[in-house]
Structure formats: C-alpha cells, structure tokens
Write a protein that holds these residues in place. Structure first.
Motif, short mmCIF file in Angstrom:
data_model
loop_
_atom_site.label_atom_id
_atom_site.label_comp_id
_atom_site.label_asym_id
_atom_site.label_seq_id
_atom_site.Cartn_x
_atom_site.Cartn_y
_atom_site.Cartn_z
N LEU A 92 41.10 49.08 42.69
CA LEU A 92 40.68 48.70 41.33
C LEU A 92 41.75 49.06 40.30
CD1 LEU A 92 36.99 50.03 41.48
CD2 LEU A 92 37.84 47.77 42.11
N MET A 93 42.60 50.02 40.64
CA MET A 93 43.61 50.48 39.66
C MET A 93 44.95 49.76 39.79
SD MET A 93 43.00 54.41 38.75
CE MET A 93 43.29 55.21 40.29
N LEU A 130 37.56 39.91 43.94
CA LEU A 130 37.57 41.32 44.35
C LEU A 130 36.99 41.51 45.75
CD1 LEU A 130 38.19 44.22 43.54
CD2 LEU A 130 36.04 44.28 42.29
N LEU A 131 35.95 40.72 46.07
CA LEU A 131 35.35 40.87 47.39
C LEU A 131 36.34 40.54 48.50
CD1 LEU A 131 31.71 39.60 46.89
CD2 LEU A 131 32.42 41.84 47.75
N ALA A 132 37.16 39.51 48.25
CA ALA A 132 38.17 39.14 49.26
C ALA A 132 39.16 40.28 49.43
CB ALA A 132 38.88 37.86 48.84
N LEU A 171 25.17 52.65 32.74
CA LEU A 171 25.91 51.88 31.73
C LEU A 171 27.41 51.91 32.04
CD1 LEU A 171 23.94 53.25 28.66
CD2 LEU A 171 23.80 50.93 29.57
N GLY A 172 27.99 50.72 32.29
CA GLY A 172 29.39 50.65 32.70
C GLY A 172 29.48 51.07 34.16
N CYS A 173 28.73 50.35 35.01
CA CYS A 173 28.47 50.81 36.39
C CYS A 173 29.61 50.53 37.36
CB CYS A 173 27.20 50.13 36.91
SG CYS A 173 27.36 48.33 36.98
N GLY A 174 30.65 49.81 36.92
CA GLY A 174 31.74 49.49 37.84
C GLY A 174 31.24 48.65 39.00
N ILE A 175 31.67 48.98 40.22
CA ILE A 175 31.21 48.21 41.38
C ILE A 175 30.01 48.88 42.06
CG2 ILE A 175 33.44 47.06 41.72
CD1 ILE A 175 33.88 48.88 44.18
N GLY A 176 29.34 49.77 41.32
CA GLY A 176 28.00 50.20 41.71
C GLY A 176 27.88 51.41 42.61
N ASP A 202 27.62 46.09 33.67
CA ASP A 202 29.07 46.18 33.48
C ASP A 202 29.57 44.94 32.75
OD1 ASP A 202 31.30 48.22 34.67
OD2 ASP A 202 32.14 46.23 34.30
N LEU A 203 30.66 45.15 32.00
CA LEU A 203 31.29 44.06 31.25
C LEU A 203 31.84 42.99 32.18
CD1 LEU A 203 31.88 43.61 28.22
CD2 LEU A 203 34.08 44.74 28.57
N LEU A 204 32.29 43.39 33.36
CA LEU A 204 32.96 42.45 34.27
C LEU A 204 31.98 41.77 35.24
CD1 LEU A 204 35.48 44.11 33.27
CD2 LEU A 204 36.46 43.64 35.50
N ALA A 205 31.89 40.46 35.13
CA ALA A 205 31.04 39.70 36.06
C ALA A 205 31.50 39.93 37.49
CB ALA A 205 31.09 38.22 35.69
N GLU A 206 32.83 40.03 37.67
CA GLU A 206 33.37 40.19 39.02
C GLU A 206 32.95 41.55 39.63
OE1 GLU A 206 34.46 37.91 40.74
OE2 GLU A 206 35.48 38.91 42.40
N TYR A 207 32.89 42.59 38.81
CA TYR A 207 32.42 43.89 39.29
C TYR A 207 30.93 43.79 39.68
CZ TYR A 207 36.53 46.77 38.07
OH TYR A 207 37.78 47.35 38.02
#
Ligand SMILES: C[S@@+](CC[C@H](N)C(=O)[O-])C[C@H]1O[C@@H](n2cnc3c(N)ncnc32)[C@H](O)[C@@H]1O
Length: 282
Positions: free
Chosen positions: A249-250, A18-20, A73-78, A96-101
């Motif tokens: 993200l969508m 995602l960062l790329a 809770l469920g912070c997305g990309i912050g 967040d559930l996603l390590a990548e987020y």
C-alpha cells in the motif's frame, strides 16, 4: 470531489487493481488468494504502527465487547475491522475514502469468512450518510492526519454515537518541532498532512461533550518499531513493495517513509497516542 480529497486518494492509490496486486504477492509467497487466512495477511491489512498488536491493545483500552456496533472510520483495507469481528465478536461497518480499498476490504473479508460481520462503505468520514446514534464504538487508527477540518470530524463523531458510546483513537500528533521529514505513510508532502497537537485534539473533543477515559503514549514504542522496520526492509533480498505486507500500500517509497518516521519520532516532530473517549449520556 475537492482537490484535497483527490490528493489523499492519489496518495493512497498504490495500484488501480489492488486485488490483482495482492493476488500476485500471495502467489510469490506461495499461496493462492483463495487459501489466505487472517494470519497470512496480518502484515498487510493493518495499516498503522505495530499492526495487529496495536489494534488488540486499543481494543483492550476501549473495553470492546461482542455486542458493540462498531464504525471504523478510515478503515483502509479492513484489517482492524476483521480483527474486532474475529477476535471480539463485534459487528463492524468500515468507511474509507477509496472505493478500491473498500473493494479489497470486502473481498478479503469474504475470503476469511467474515462477510456477515463486516461491511464496507465508500465515503468521507466528515460527512457520512449514516443515521444518528447508530453506533456504540467509533474506531479511528491513523486517519486524522489527513483531515483538515477536525471540528467537523468531532461533530460527526458525536452525532453517530449512541449516548454513552465510545471513541477510540490511535493517531499521530504534532510534536514540538516542525516541519516533518517527508514522505511519511500518510503524505508525500505537507499538502495533505494536517497534524494537530494532542492538547488541541483534547480541546475539540471536550467541546463536543466527550471525556477521556484512557490514554497511552506510544511514541517511544513506535520509534523503536520503525527503527527495526527500516533495518529489516534494508536487509531484505526482495524489493519491499513486492512482499505480502503493508508496503504493497505504501509503494516504492516505503523504505524512505519508515526511515523518516523513525527520525520524526526521535526528533519529537510527531507523537503517537492511543486514547479512548466517552460521550456524555444526554
Ligand atoms: C494510514 S491508513 C489507515 C487505515 C486503517 N485505519 C488501518 O489502520 O489499517 C489511512 C486511511 O484513511 C483513509 N482516509 C483519509 N481521509 C479520509 C476521509 N476524509 N474519509 C474517509 N477515509 C479517509 C485513507 O483512504 C486510508 O485508507
């Protein structure tokens, strides 16, 4: 990880790196990642209806103060965590559930100089390895639609809050009609969409000892916003998913999701409500 969590993870995974993707979009917008400010990423990092404006409104409604320890809770990309830290002086932990987020959230926070105030943890918000009564404010924006077991979420919320602590919710609820028009931002189809009505959510929270201290129905405001977003996406010359916005993200169905949201809101299939709750002192 069970099937439903895997499906939620797949739904929100727009890219392996995602960062790329964010770096490429920054360059297209004429900025290097290392120069990005909170303003530059405002359209990207608040993954909910009406973005940062809605976060500020809920902060007002919740009476946010600088000394509060906040759990997002469920912070997305912050994005919301950074808004609470930068504009209200809070210390925030995002989960967040996603390590990548979480990885993107950590990098973006460091980039804008907020790494001391906001930290991120990968995990499931219905079962967190965090101590009892550790937070003054729990913050949830556009997450419960993906949570099948809201009873567990309510129990966790009670456990994590200190006595007299607050819970701020900005959520999408079921309206009068069903089914929804899919895809929507939280689900490609009904398999990971778990909407309750607002009265059902109220009953769950009251049962845990919460009482409602503020509420604002934002359904009409949200419908008008999505109508504007859908029109803007259509008239843009560049593909929506390449701009430095939440469309990163969508993914490529972003225009369809925006149109469906406007329709679901207009037909009373969904409602959008901000509410603030306090847990009893004992
Ligand atoms: C629509 S996004 C909202 C992100 C953020 N709250 C915001 O407003 O910018 C929903 C987020 O909830 C997260 N999520 C969904 N189910 C979760 C769960 N069980 N535990 C932790 N995070 C979850 C998703 O990974 C996604 O980042």
């Amino acid at each position: 990880m069970d099937t439903y969590r895997k499906a939620v993870e797949n739904h929100y995974t727009a890219a392996d790196d995602l960062l790329a993707v964010i770096e490429r979009a920054s360059r297209r917008a004429g900025r290097e990642f290392q120069t990005l400010t909170r303003e530059d990423i405002a359209a990207l990092d608040e993954f909910h209806i009406r973005g940062r404006a809605a976060t500020r409104e809920m902060a007002q409604l919740a009476g946010v103060k600088s000394e509060m320890r906040v759990l997002d809770l469920g912070c997305g990309i912050g994005g919301p965590a950074r808004t609470l830290a930068a504009e209200y002086g809070c210390t925030v932990v995002g989960v967040d559930l996603l390590a990548e987020y979480c990885r993107a959230a950590t990098a973006l926070s460091a980039q804008v100089g907020l790494q001391e105030q906001v930290t991120f943890l990968q995990g499931d918000i219905t079962a967190l390895p965090l101590p009892d009564r550790g937070f003054d404010l729990l913050w949830i924006q556009h997450v419960t639609m993906n949570i099948p077991n809201k009873q567990r979420l309510a129990t966790e919320a009670k456990r994590l809050l200190c006595p007299g602590g607050r819970l701020a919710l900005f959520e999408v609820y079921a309206g009068e009609l069903s089914p929804l028009h899919f895809p929507v931002p939280w689900a490609g189809d009904a398999s990971i969409s778990f909407l309750t009505s607002y009265p059902e959510m109220q009953a769950l929270l009251v049962d845990q000892g919460f009482y409602e201290i503020a509420r604002q129905d934002q359904t009409a405001l949200s419908r008008d916003w999505f109508l504007r977003v859908a029109t803007a996406i259509q008239s843009r010359p560049t593909p929506p998913q390449s701009a430095l916005s939440v469309n990163l993200l969508m993914g490529e169905t972003a225009p369809e999701k925006a149109r469906n949201m406007a329709r679901n809101l207009a037909e009373d299939r969904i409602r959008v409500i901000q509410s603030v709750w306090e847990i009893e002192l004992s």
